[in-house]
Design a protein around this motif. Structure first.
Motif, PDB file in Angstrom:
ATOM      1  N   TYR A  19     -15.304   7.104  -3.464  1.00  0.00           N
ATOM      2  CA  TYR A  19     -14.097   7.885  -3.154  1.00  0.00           C
ATOM      3  C   TYR A  19     -13.866   8.944  -4.234  1.00  0.00           C
ATOM      4  O   TYR A  19     -13.619  10.111  -3.926  1.00  0.00           O
ATOM      5  CB  TYR A  19     -12.897   6.946  -3.041  1.00  0.00           C
ATOM      6  CG  TYR A  19     -11.582   7.653  -2.809  1.00  0.00           C
ATOM      7  CD1 TYR A  19     -11.178   7.991  -1.527  1.00  0.00           C
ATOM      8  CD2 TYR A  19     -10.744   7.984  -3.874  1.00  0.00           C
ATOM      9  CE1 TYR A  19      -9.972   8.644  -1.305  1.00  0.00           C
ATOM     10  CE2 TYR A  19      -9.555   8.641  -3.664  1.00  0.00           C
ATOM     11  CZ  TYR A  19      -9.165   8.966  -2.383  1.00  0.00           C
ATOM     12  OH  TYR A  19      -7.966   9.620  -2.177  1.00  0.00           O
ATOM     13  N   ARG A  56      -7.080  19.553   5.284  1.00  0.00           N
ATOM     14  CA  ARG A  56      -6.758  18.454   6.211  1.00  0.00           C
ATOM     15  C   ARG A  56      -7.611  17.223   5.921  1.00  0.00           C
ATOM     16  O   ARG A  56      -7.137  16.088   5.985  1.00  0.00           O
ATOM     17  CB  ARG A  56      -6.940  18.917   7.652  1.00  0.00           C
ATOM     18  CG  ARG A  56      -5.819  19.833   8.119  1.00  0.00           C
ATOM     19  CD  ARG A  56      -5.844  20.046   9.619  1.00  0.00           C
ATOM     20  NE  ARG A  56      -7.077  20.639  10.107  1.00  0.00           N
ATOM     21  CZ  ARG A  56      -7.346  21.948  10.127  1.00  0.00           C
ATOM     22  NH1 ARG A  56      -6.461  22.793   9.669  1.00  0.00           N
ATOM     23  NH2 ARG A  56      -8.489  22.390  10.598  1.00  0.00           N
ATOM     24  N   GLU A  59      -6.176  15.532   2.910  1.00  0.00           N
ATOM     25  CA  GLU A  59      -4.942  14.816   3.269  1.00  0.00           C
ATOM     26  C   GLU A  59      -5.270  13.478   3.915  1.00  0.00           C
ATOM     27  O   GLU A  59      -4.620  12.466   3.634  1.00  0.00           O
ATOM     28  CB  GLU A  59      -4.095  15.656   4.225  1.00  0.00           C
ATOM     29  CG  GLU A  59      -3.432  16.840   3.564  1.00  0.00           C
ATOM     30  CD  GLU A  59      -2.760  17.760   4.572  1.00  0.00           C
ATOM     31  OE1 GLU A  59      -2.656  17.400   5.772  1.00  0.00           O
ATOM     32  OE2 GLU A  59      -2.337  18.855   4.161  1.00  0.00           O
ATOM     33  N   THR A  60      -6.279  13.471   4.779  1.00  0.00           N
ATOM     34  CA  THR A  60      -6.692  12.222   5.423  1.00  0.00           C
ATOM     35  C   THR A  60      -7.210  11.232   4.386  1.00  0.00           C
ATOM     36  O   THR A  60      -6.840  10.054   4.402  1.00  0.00           O
ATOM     37  CB  THR A  60      -7.787  12.488   6.477  1.00  0.00           C
ATOM     38  OG1 THR A  60      -7.251  13.362   7.471  1.00  0.00           O
ATOM     39  CG2 THR A  60      -8.259  11.207   7.119  1.00  0.00           C
ATOM     40  N   GLU A  62      -6.578  11.178   1.135  1.00  0.00           N
ATOM     41  CA  GLU A  62      -5.516  10.763   0.218  1.00  0.00           C
ATOM     42  C   GLU A  62      -4.483   9.892   0.914  1.00  0.00           C
ATOM     43  O   GLU A  62      -3.752   9.162   0.259  1.00  0.00           O
ATOM     44  CB  GLU A  62      -4.849  11.985  -0.401  1.00  0.00           C
ATOM     45  CG  GLU A  62      -5.740  12.703  -1.379  1.00  0.00           C
ATOM     46  CD  GLU A  62      -5.143  13.985  -1.936  1.00  0.00           C
ATOM     47  OE1 GLU A  62      -4.190  14.525  -1.329  1.00  0.00           O
ATOM     48  OE2 GLU A  62      -5.645  14.447  -2.971  1.00  0.00           O
ATOM     49  N   GLY A  63      -4.435   9.954   2.237  1.00  0.00           N
ATOM     50  CA  GLY A  63      -3.478   9.153   2.992  1.00  0.00           C
ATOM     51  C   GLY A  63      -4.105   7.882   3.511  1.00  0.00           C
ATOM     52  O   GLY A  63      -4.091   6.837   2.862  1.00  0.00           O
ATOM     53  N   GLU A  64      -4.723   7.986   4.677  1.00  0.00           N
ATOM     54  CA  GLU A  64      -5.246   6.816   5.375  1.00  0.00           C
ATOM     55  C   GLU A  64      -6.358   6.103   4.609  1.00  0.00           C
ATOM     56  O   GLU A  64      -6.339   4.877   4.487  1.00  0.00           O
ATOM     57  CB  GLU A  64      -5.760   7.218   6.748  1.00  0.00           C
ATOM     58  CG  GLU A  64      -4.683   7.738   7.670  1.00  0.00           C
ATOM     59  CD  GLU A  64      -5.247   8.281   8.954  1.00  0.00           C
ATOM     60  OE1 GLU A  64      -6.338   7.842   9.369  1.00  0.00           O
ATOM     61  OE2 GLU A  64      -4.599   9.157   9.542  1.00  0.00           O
ATOM     62  N   ALA A  65      -7.319   6.843   4.111  1.00  0.00           N
ATOM     63  CA  ALA A  65      -8.451   6.204   3.430  1.00  0.00           C
ATOM     64  C   ALA A  65      -8.005   5.499   2.154  1.00  0.00           C
ATOM     65  O   ALA A  65      -8.431   4.371   1.882  1.00  0.00           O
ATOM     66  CB  ALA A  65      -9.534   7.231   3.116  1.00  0.00           C
ATOM     67  N   ASP A  67      -4.978   4.381   1.512  1.00  0.00           N
ATOM     68  CA  ASP A  67      -4.177   3.222   1.924  1.00  0.00           C
ATOM     69  C   ASP A  67      -5.078   2.049   2.296  1.00  0.00           C
ATOM     70  O   ASP A  67      -4.808   0.903   1.933  1.00  0.00           O
ATOM     71  CB  ASP A  67      -3.281   3.574   3.109  1.00  0.00           C
ATOM     72  CG  ASP A  67      -2.131   4.494   2.732  1.00  0.00           C
ATOM     73  OD1 ASP A  67      -1.867   4.666   1.523  1.00  0.00           O
ATOM     74  OD2 ASP A  67      -1.504   5.046   3.658  1.00  0.00           O
ATOM     75  N   ASN A  68      -6.149   2.333   3.030  1.00  0.00           N
ATOM     76  CA  ASN A  68      -7.084   1.270   3.404  1.00  0.00           C
ATOM     77  C   ASN A  68      -7.755   0.665   2.177  1.00  0.00           C
ATOM     78  O   ASN A  68      -7.956  -0.553   2.105  1.00  0.00           O
ATOM     79  CB  ASN A  68      -8.141   1.799   4.374  1.00  0.00           C
ATOM     80  CG  ASN A  68      -7.577   2.057   5.747  1.00  0.00           C
ATOM     81  OD1 ASN A  68      -6.576   1.466   6.145  1.00  0.00           O
ATOM     82  ND2 ASN A  68      -8.215   2.935   6.486  1.00  0.00           N
ATOM     83  N   ARG A  71      -5.262  -1.640   0.522  1.00  0.00           N
ATOM     84  CA  ARG A  71      -5.145  -2.903   1.269  1.00  0.00           C
ATOM     85  C   ARG A  71      -6.359  -3.802   1.031  1.00  0.00           C
ATOM     86  O   ARG A  71      -6.239  -5.012   0.871  1.00  0.00           O
ATOM     87  CB  ARG A  71      -4.961  -2.621   2.765  1.00  0.00           C
ATOM     88  CG  ARG A  71      -3.541  -2.271   3.143  1.00  0.00           C
ATOM     89  CD  ARG A  71      -3.339  -2.339   4.653  1.00  0.00           C
ATOM     90  NE  ARG A  71      -4.047  -1.291   5.353  1.00  0.00           N
ATOM     91  CZ  ARG A  71      -3.601  -0.048   5.505  1.00  0.00           C
ATOM     92  NH1 ARG A  71      -2.449   0.295   4.991  1.00  0.00           N
ATOM     93  NH2 ARG A  71      -4.299   0.845   6.169  1.00  0.00           N
TER      94      ARG A  71
END
Length: 88
Positions: A19, A56, A59-60, A62-65, A67-68, A71
């Protein structure tokens, strides 16, 4: 009994490193686009569209990936607690 935790921990670290490398490459790509845009007026529109796409994508990531990844890291910690007999 820590074999599951150790394997998961290695995977988390590998994902984190990948990442970080991906984000560094995105930074380099954005810089290259900015430099090209400054040098070539004819490419400005196309390069602007590329920059928007990269923004974009960032943003994906930094957001969804991210967060996953958080988790997944949390689940690895839970495995460690379970293996240590401290159920969470």
């Amino acid at each position: 009994m820590g074999a599951i935790y150790d394997r998961c921990k290695l995977q988390v670290h590998g994902i984190e490193e990948a990442y970080d490398q991906l984000m560094q490459e995105i930074d380099r790509y954005e810089l290259a686009l900015a430099e090209l845009s400054a040098e070539d007026e004819e490419l400005k529109i196309a390069l602007g569209m590329q920059r928007n796409g990269v923004a974009r994508f960032r943003e994906t990531l930094e957001g969804e990936a991210l967060d996953n990844l958080i988790r997944f890291s949390d689940r690895v910690i839970r495995i460690k607690h379970w293996e240590d007999g401290r159920f969470v």
